[in-house]
Every structure is written in structure tokens, then in C-alpha cells.
Design a protein around this motif. Structure first.
Motif, PDB file in Angstrom:
ATOM      1  N   ASP A   1       2.264 -40.733  -2.473  1.00 12.57           N
ATOM      2  CA  ASP A   1       2.988 -39.488  -2.166  1.00 12.57           C
ATOM      3  C   ASP A   1       4.491 -39.752  -2.210  1.00 12.57           C
ATOM      4  O   ASP A   1       4.965 -40.836  -1.837  1.00 12.57           O
ATOM      5  N   SER A   2       5.245 -38.772  -2.650  1.00 13.89           N
ATOM      6  CA  SER A   2       6.703 -38.871  -2.637  1.00 13.89           C
ATOM      7  C   SER A   2       7.281 -37.711  -1.846  1.00 13.89           C
ATOM      8  O   SER A   2       6.649 -36.666  -1.705  1.00 13.89           O
ATOM      9  N   PHE A   3       8.469 -37.913  -1.312  1.00  9.66           N
ATOM     10  CA  PHE A   3       9.116 -36.875  -0.528  1.00  9.66           C
ATOM     11  C   PHE A   3      10.626 -37.046  -0.616  1.00  9.66           C
ATOM     12  O   PHE A   3      11.133 -38.110  -0.967  1.00  9.66           O
ATOM     13  N   VAL A   4      11.337 -35.970  -0.315  1.00 10.82           N
ATOM     14  CA  VAL A   4      12.787 -35.928  -0.440  1.00 10.82           C
ATOM     15  C   VAL A   4      13.414 -35.817   0.942  1.00 10.82           C
ATOM     16  O   VAL A   4      12.954 -35.038   1.773  1.00 10.82           O
TER      17      VAL A   4
ATOM     18  N   VAL B   1      26.536 -32.816   0.659  1.00  6.05           N
ATOM     19  CA  VAL B   1      25.093 -32.803   0.849  1.00  6.05           C
ATOM     20  C   VAL B   1      24.530 -33.942   0.003  1.00  6.05           C
ATOM     21  O   VAL B   1      24.726 -33.974  -1.216  1.00  6.05           O
ATOM     22  N   ASP B   2      23.893 -34.910   0.639  1.00  2.00           N
ATOM     23  CA  ASP B   2      23.316 -36.063  -0.048  1.00  2.00           C
ATOM     24  C   ASP B   2      21.806 -35.973  -0.029  1.00  2.00           C
ATOM     25  O   ASP B   2      21.206 -35.468   0.930  1.00  2.00           O
ATOM     26  N   ILE B   3      21.191 -36.501  -1.074  1.00  2.00           N
ATOM     27  CA  ILE B   3      19.750 -36.383  -1.216  1.00  2.00           C
ATOM     28  C   ILE B   3      19.188 -37.714  -1.704  1.00  2.00           C
ATOM     29  O   ILE B   3      19.803 -38.411  -2.507  1.00  2.00           O
ATOM     30  N   ILE B   4      18.040 -38.105  -1.175  1.00  2.00           N
ATOM     31  CA  ILE B   4      17.400 -39.360  -1.548  1.00  2.00           C
ATOM     32  C   ILE B   4      15.888 -39.158  -1.486  1.00  2.00           C
ATOM     33  O   ILE B   4      15.394 -38.355  -0.682  1.00  2.00           O
ATOM     34  N   SER B   5      15.147 -39.846  -2.343  1.00  2.00           N
ATOM     35  CA  SER B   5      13.698 -39.640  -2.441  1.00  2.00           C
ATOM     36  C   SER B   5      12.958 -40.964  -2.334  1.00  2.00           C
ATOM     37  O   SER B   5      13.423 -41.989  -2.844  1.00  2.00           O
ATOM     38  N   TYR B   6      11.793 -40.914  -1.692  1.00  2.00           N
ATOM     39  CA  TYR B   6      10.989 -42.110  -1.488  1.00  2.00           C
ATOM     40  C   TYR B   6       9.542 -41.862  -1.892  1.00  2.00           C
ATOM     41  O   TYR B   6       9.053 -40.729  -1.866  1.00  2.00           O
ATOM     42  N   LYS B   7       8.863 -42.965  -2.223  1.00  2.00           N
ATOM     43  CA  LYS B   7       7.443 -42.936  -2.523  1.00  2.00           C
ATOM     44  C   LYS B   7       6.727 -43.876  -1.558  1.00  2.00           C
ATOM     45  O   LYS B   7       7.228 -44.966  -1.263  1.00  2.00           O
ATOM     46  N   ILE B   8       5.580 -43.462  -1.045  1.00  2.00           N
ATOM     47  CA  ILE B   8       4.839 -44.255  -0.061  1.00  2.00           C
ATOM     48  C   ILE B   8       4.035 -45.337  -0.775  1.00  2.00           C
ATOM     49  O   ILE B   8       3.210 -45.049  -1.643  1.00  2.00           O
ATOM     50  N   ASP B   9       4.279 -46.592  -0.402  1.00  2.00           N
ATOM     51  CA  ASP B   9       3.560 -47.736  -0.974  1.00  2.00           C
ATOM     52  C   ASP B   9       2.460 -48.237  -0.052  1.00  2.00           C
ATOM     53  O   ASP B   9       1.497 -48.849  -0.505  1.00  2.00           O
TER      54      ASP B   9
ATOM     55  N   GLU C   1      -0.033 -48.402   6.722  1.00  2.00           N
ATOM     56  CA  GLU C   1      -0.119 -49.122   7.988  1.00  2.00           C
ATOM     57  C   GLU C   1       0.416 -50.534   7.807  1.00  2.00           C
ATOM     58  O   GLU C   1      -0.328 -51.434   7.421  1.00  2.00           O
ATOM     59  N   PRO C   2       1.698 -50.746   8.101  1.00  2.00           N
ATOM     60  CA  PRO C   2       2.701 -49.750   8.502  1.00  2.00           C
ATOM     61  C   PRO C   2       3.190 -48.966   7.289  1.00  2.00           C
ATOM     62  O   PRO C   2       2.892 -49.319   6.152  1.00  2.00           O
ATOM     63  N   ILE C   3       3.994 -47.925   7.554  1.00  2.00           N
ATOM     64  CA  ILE C   3       4.555 -47.161   6.451  1.00  2.00           C
ATOM     65  C   ILE C   3       5.599 -48.008   5.722  1.00  2.00           C
ATOM     66  O   ILE C   3       6.551 -48.488   6.322  1.00  2.00           O
ATOM     67  N   VAL C   4       5.380 -48.209   4.434  1.00  2.00           N
ATOM     68  CA  VAL C   4       6.313 -48.926   3.576  1.00  2.00           C
ATOM     69  C   VAL C   4       6.641 -47.999   2.414  1.00  2.00           C
ATOM     70  O   VAL C   4       5.742 -47.445   1.778  1.00  2.00           O
ATOM     71  N   VAL C   5       7.924 -47.790   2.145  1.00  2.58           N
ATOM     72  CA  VAL C   5       8.333 -46.873   1.090  1.00  2.58           C
ATOM     73  C   VAL C   5       9.269 -47.575   0.121  1.00  2.58           C
ATOM     74  O   VAL C   5       9.884 -48.598   0.450  1.00  2.58           O
ATOM     75  N   SER C   6       9.363 -47.038  -1.084  1.00  2.00           N
ATOM     76  CA  SER C   6      10.342 -47.499  -2.059  1.00  2.00           C
ATOM     77  C   SER C   6      11.041 -46.281  -2.630  1.00  2.00           C
ATOM     78  O   SER C   6      10.460 -45.197  -2.723  1.00  2.00           O
ATOM     79  N   GLU C   7      12.301 -46.463  -3.000  1.00  4.47           N
ATOM     80  CA  GLU C   7      13.079 -45.342  -3.520  1.00  4.47           C
ATOM     81  C   GLU C   7      12.552 -44.954  -4.894  1.00  4.47           C
ATOM     82  O   GLU C   7      12.326 -45.810  -5.750  1.00  4.47           O
ATOM     83  N   CYS C   8      12.348 -43.651  -5.103  1.00  5.43           N
ATOM     84  CA  CYS C   8      11.787 -43.154  -6.366  1.00  5.43           C
ATOM     85  C   CYS C   8      12.811 -43.148  -7.488  1.00  5.43           C
ATOM     86  O   CYS C   8      12.608 -43.741  -8.547  1.00  5.43           O
TER      87      CYS C   8
END
Length: 579
Positions: free
Chosen positions: A218-221, A230-238, A241-248
Motif C-alpha cells: 500500500d502507498s499513501f501521501v 505546502v510540502d508533499i511526500i509519499s511512502y510505500k509499506i514494506d 510488524e513493525p511498520i517499515v516504509v520506503s519513499e515511493c
């Protein structure tokens, strides 16, 4: 003498110093303590009511030419013109985005600064000094003077996505002018930087930990709608448990923050009142009207949802207009001017995410906006800065880990390997007397590579296989090197490594006109040549010094440690463009 607190502990202070308002949070950390929400400074001196207990303080400063007194924040009198938007003056004008170069806010700030004969570093330093002294006094009042004096400080400043390295260095100089690094018995104060959108994400993403509708991939902004930008950044769930994300994809930003909504409303009032009547009011009258509890700043701006048809605004008596009725449609248009820009910014980010991950962000084709109520969103960046500092200094374990970031630039250093005609340019071939062989000079080992947006991997496994595309935040990368000396040499030897950066999506293996000098690391061998090991190179005995470069991203900085079997040789922190 005040004894310092036992063990590895620190007072981490996160400062979100931006163009509109500045926020500060803090927390005492002991080594490996669980992460918890930082305390936010919400007590300020104010010349106007309803402001002394707000989560942020205006990034404004005023110098009284007659008394020499400096006022700042909410404490600036309403009948004077303060300097604002001065943080961006740390950037050279040509390095500002085009929309910022033409900004009347920045032009006015530059004119006022030049009129006073000051530099941007001095201006920012004076503001940070007043802020710093106030914040430390607040923490002492809440936690006790003894604890504060006996604990070392670690400060994290948030920085905009548009900043270049020299601007970060100027901010560090301003922090030094402000007294951040003043000698303390508890130990040396340290300073790190974190990008503003990432700080917002660090404070926000842990709230996802309890959601049951997240899946890997899943990805989210995350959007930070600030006072100026206004700054914007997006991540994808890798991992969950635990939550680990990487920038999309690469983050983005635009000049469409709350300050421009204020300006649009003020322009609307001027149109309705009439230019001639408006001129009868001075700046003090206008500020009081805009700050009125039942009118703009503490009323309409916060509560507007379109349900009320008519809004009555009390105009100062000097205008001789009494009251003005403004329709909801007119106020909606005030917001629309900025919202249309925000929508375009968001749509571009969504398109980039679809291109990268081959699917839209979470909730598929239905857009769902999640925002906490109250003051918490407003303090997200300063709280994220504090948490970033604690994690970066290994004082706590992160609730959410940023597995990898996307870099806008490539970073590397010079190397001199053995010459290979199948790889190297003959122009770089040089003879080395120590090993009696041909080497290739002007070569660059890129430890962080920028690649095209379309090439951003769609899985964590692919990320880990792309050197440089991911800027790993989990474990440091190690690069092993040898430095050879003639066996007849003696003593400690000096070494030098050049750091380069490149804006190209495919950085070259050798120095050319697309590579740019970043900095130079100077260091010494960890032992004299006569005490180094001996090895045979090309049938010749040479002394060899083995050393390593360890690199890891912490916030917006690339930490480099040079180590050998004798321990750490040198270290440095470079700013990294990750937004």
C-alpha cells in the motif's frame, strides 16, 4: 560543579523554523527508552490576546532603531512593520524557485535586511537566539533547572526541500550565533537536520500502527500544509510488524501555504471596504481586525465549512465603514486560490505514484483525507524533528522505520583503482611509483545514485539491489579501501577524499562537467607507516593501511565515518536532497 545525568541520555529539542510560524518540541531521552510523543512549547509572550498559549509563534522579528530593543514573535507591537520570511534569505536569490524569486514577501524582507546593514545569518541568528533562550527557560520551569543544566542537548532543525548545502551551513552558523553551541558542563551540544516533509511523516505515520486495513505494498501521501509552503511526500509499506516504509517517489512542494490565504482574505476586505477607506486605517488596525477572536484568525479561518451563508466583519472606525457582510461563496474563493495549487501538487504526486507502483495509493480510486483535529497537525514537524533526533542518536527505537528514501542527487567520492582499458578512459591513466603500476585517477564511486522516476523499484527487495537508489536508514553501508605506502616511509600520513554530487540521472564513472565538488574530507592514517602491515603488490612489498567508509542517512544528512582496525579516524555529515 553540576554533575551530568548518568548514562547515555539527552534533551532532544526539535525546531520547526519556517516562514510563517515556528514550532518547538522537546523530550528527555535515556538510552533505549520507548518512543513517546514529545512535549510542545505552547507558552509565548504576546502583545495581542489569544496568542500566548498557541502551539507556534510567528517567525517575525523587529529591531527598534531608537532603543535597540529586539522584539519577536507575538510580542511585536501591532503598529510596526516586522521582518518576516527572512529564513529563505539564507539562499542565494538565483537558487530560489522562480515562484519564490518573485515573491513580494521575500523582496520586502531582503530590502529591510539591506537597509539595516545585516546579513541573513545575523538576522536568523538573532531570531533563533531569542527563541532558544525562551525555550530553555520554559523547559527549566517545567522540569527544573538542575536537570536541564546536567543534561546534554541534541538539537534538530527542520529544513525545506529546496535548500542547498551552503544554506544548511549558513543555518548552522546562525545556530552558533544564537548560542546553541555555547560551552556546557553537561557536554557538547550537537545539531542535526531533517527535511520538513519527512519530519511531518515521522510524527504522523506511527498513528497507522493500529489500523487493520493496511497491507504490504500500500502507498499513501503525507502533506504538510504550512504557513508559506505546502510540502508533499509519499511512502510505500514494506512491512507491517513493525511498520517499515520506503519513499515511493520524489517529494514536491509549492508556495501556497496559509499566509497566502490570509493575504487573499485581506485583499477581499480591501475590495469590499474600498481602497480609499482602507487607506484611512494603519497597519495596527488591520492586524487587530485580522486577529479578532470572532473574525478571521481565530474564527472564520479555522471554522469555515461553507454551512454559514453570511459572515459579518467589524471594520475599524477609522475606515468609517462600520461592518461589512461577506458571503460564504466569497470566502470559499479566498481558500480556492491556494486549494487549486494544492490540488495540482497532489494530482502530480498521485500520477507519479501510479507510474512507480503500477497502482494508485491506498483506497484505490477513492480519495480519503485523514487529518487529526486540534493543534496536533500544526506541531507535527517539530515533534517529528525531536523523534528523528532521538532515533538518529540511537536514544530510542522508532515506532515506524523509514527503510529507504529517494534521492534527488547522486553523491560519491573520488577513487583511484588499477587502470582497466575495458572500463577506464585512457586520459585518466597515471603511473604510481609505490605499486609500480598504472592507476585510473578522477574516478568516482557513487554511494547514492539518482535514477529516473520511472525506474524506481516497486518492491523492497528491488530497492535493496539498487545501489544508491535506496538511501538505507536501517544499517550503515561499508566500503573497504587500501592505501599503499613505500616500506621506507615512516610516520603518520595525511589523506584526502573529495566528495562529489551530480544532478544527472545517470552519473558518470569519472569526473566530468556534470560532477560538482561538494566538500573535501581530510584525515590522517591511524598509525605510522612503519607499524602498518606489509603485503605484496605486483611482486613488490608495500606498507598497507586498511580503512573503511561507513555511510548512513540520518534525517536529511549523510553521516560518513572513516574507520580502521584502530577505531574511528574521522567523521562528517553532509546534507542529502531526499525530498
Amino acid at each position: 560543579m553540576m554533575a551530568s545525568t548518568r548514562g547515555k541520555s539527552a534533551l532532544v529539542i526539535g525546531i520547526d523554523f519556517v516562514n510563517g510560524y515556528t514550532g518547538v518540541s522537546w523530550l528527555f531521552f535515556k538510552e533505549k527508552m520507548p518512543a513517546r510523543d514529545p512535549e510542545v512549547v505552547a507558552h509565548w509572550f504576546s502583545s495581542l490576546p489569544k496568542n500566548n498559549d498557541r502551539t507556534k509563534v510567528p517567525s517575525k522579528i523587529h529591531y527598534d532603531k531608537e532603543t535597540g530593543e529586539i522584539k519577536w514573535g507575538y510580542n511585536i507591537p501591532t503598529n510596526v512593520q516586522p521582518i518576516e520570511w527572512f529564513k529563505l534569505l539564507l539562499l542565494e536569490e538565483e537558487d530560489l524557485p522562480a515562484n519564490l524569486q518573485d515573491s513580494s514577501h521575500i523582496q520586502r524582507a531582503r530590502e529591510m535586511m539591506e537597509e539595516m546593514g545585516m546579513t541573513a545569518i545575523e538576522l536568523v541568528g538573532d531570531y533563533l537566539k531569542l527563541l532558544w533562550e525562551h525555550v530553555i527557560s520554559v523547559i527549566k520551569a517545567e522540569q527544573g533547572r538542575r536537570l536541564v543544566l546536567g543534561t546534554r542537548f541534541h538539537v534538530v532543525l527542520s529544513i525545506p526541500a529546496i535548500w542547498k548545502d551552503y544554506a544548511r551551513d549558513r543555518m548552522r552558523q546562525a545556530a552558533e550565533r544564537a548560542g546553541f553551541f555555547r560551552s556546557r558542563l553537561a557536554g557538547k551540544t550537537t545539531l542535526d537536520f531533517v527535511s520538513e516533509p519527512e519530519a511531518a511523516a515521522i510524527a504522523t505515520l506511527p498513528s497507522l500502527d493500529n489500523r487493520g486495513d493496511l497491507t504490504i505494498g500500500d502507498s499513501f501521501v503525507v502533506m504538510d500544509a504550512g504557513g508559506g509552503t505546502v510540502d508533499i511526500i509519499s511512502y510505500k509499506i514494506d512491512s507491517l510488524e513493525p511498520i517499515v516504509v520506503s519513499e515511493c517517489v520524489e517529494g514536491d512542494g509549492a508556495l501556497c501555504g496559509a499566509t497566502f490565504v490570509d493575504n487573499a482574505f485581506e485583499n477581499l476586505l480591501e475590495q469590499r471596504v474600498g481602497r480609499q477607506a482602507w487607506r484611512h486605517m494603519d497597519s495596527s488596525d488591520i492586524k487587530k481586525m485580522m486577529n479578532n477572536e470572532k473574525q478571521w484568525e481565530h474564527g472564520i479561518k479555522k471554522d469555515f465549512d461553507g454551512s454559514q451563508e453570511l459572515y459579518r466583519i467589524d471594520i475599524p472606525k477609522k475606515s468609517k465603514r462600520g461592518r461589512v457582510d461577506i458571503k460564504a461563496a466569497e470566502i470559499r474563493q479566498v481558500f480556492e486560490q491556494c486549494l487549486s495549487q494544492i490540488y495540482r501538487l497532489l494530482q502530480k504526486q498521485l500520477d507519479d505514484i501510479k507510474c512507480c507502483t503500477k497502482k494508485p495509493p491506498k483506497f484505490k480510486n477513492q480519495m480519503e483525507i485523514l487529518q487529526a483535529r486540534g493543534e496536533k497537525p500544526w506541531s507535527a514537524i517539530c515533534r517529528g524533528a525531536t523523534l528523528s533526533g532521538a532515533v538518529g542518536r540511537r536514544l530510542t527505537e522508532p515506532v515506524m522505520k523509514v527503510h529507504a528514501r529517494v534521492s534527488r542527487l547522486s553523491y560519491g567520492w573520488d577513487t583511484m583503482p588499477f587502470f582497466d582499458p575495458n572500463i577506464h578512459d585512457v586520459r585518466d591513466r597515471v603511473w604510481d611509483d609505490t605499486v609500480e603500476d598504472w592507476l585510473a585517477e578522477n574516478q568516482v564511486e557513487w554511494v547514492i545514485k539518482r535514477v529516473s522516476q520511472a525506474s524506481v523499484p516497486s518492491s523492497a527487495a528491488e530497492l535493496m539491489n539498487l545501489q544508491g537508489q535506496n538511501i538505507s536508514t536501517i544499517e550503515p553501508k561499508r566500503y573497504h579501501y587500501r592505501q599503499w605506502f613505500k616500506v621506507s616511509e615512516e610516520g603518520i600520513r595525511g589523506c584526502m577524499t573529495k566528495i562529489y554530487f551530480c544532478r544527472s540521472e545517470n552519473p558518470p564513472i569519472r569526473v566530468d562537467d556534470t560532477t560538482h565538488d561538494h566538500s573535501t574530507l581530510e584525515y590522517n592514517t591511524s598509525r605510522p607507516v612503519q607499524f602498518m602491515g606489509i603485503e605484496r603488490v605486483n611482486r613488490k612489498l608495500v606498507s598497507v593501511w586498511k580503512y573503511n567508509f561507513e555511510v548512513q542517512v540520518s534525517g536529511a544528512t549523510l553521516d560518513i565515518r572513516i574507520t580502521s582496525q584502530d577505531g574511528e579516524v574521522a567523521s562528517s555529515s553532509l546534507i542529502v536532497k531526499t525530498d
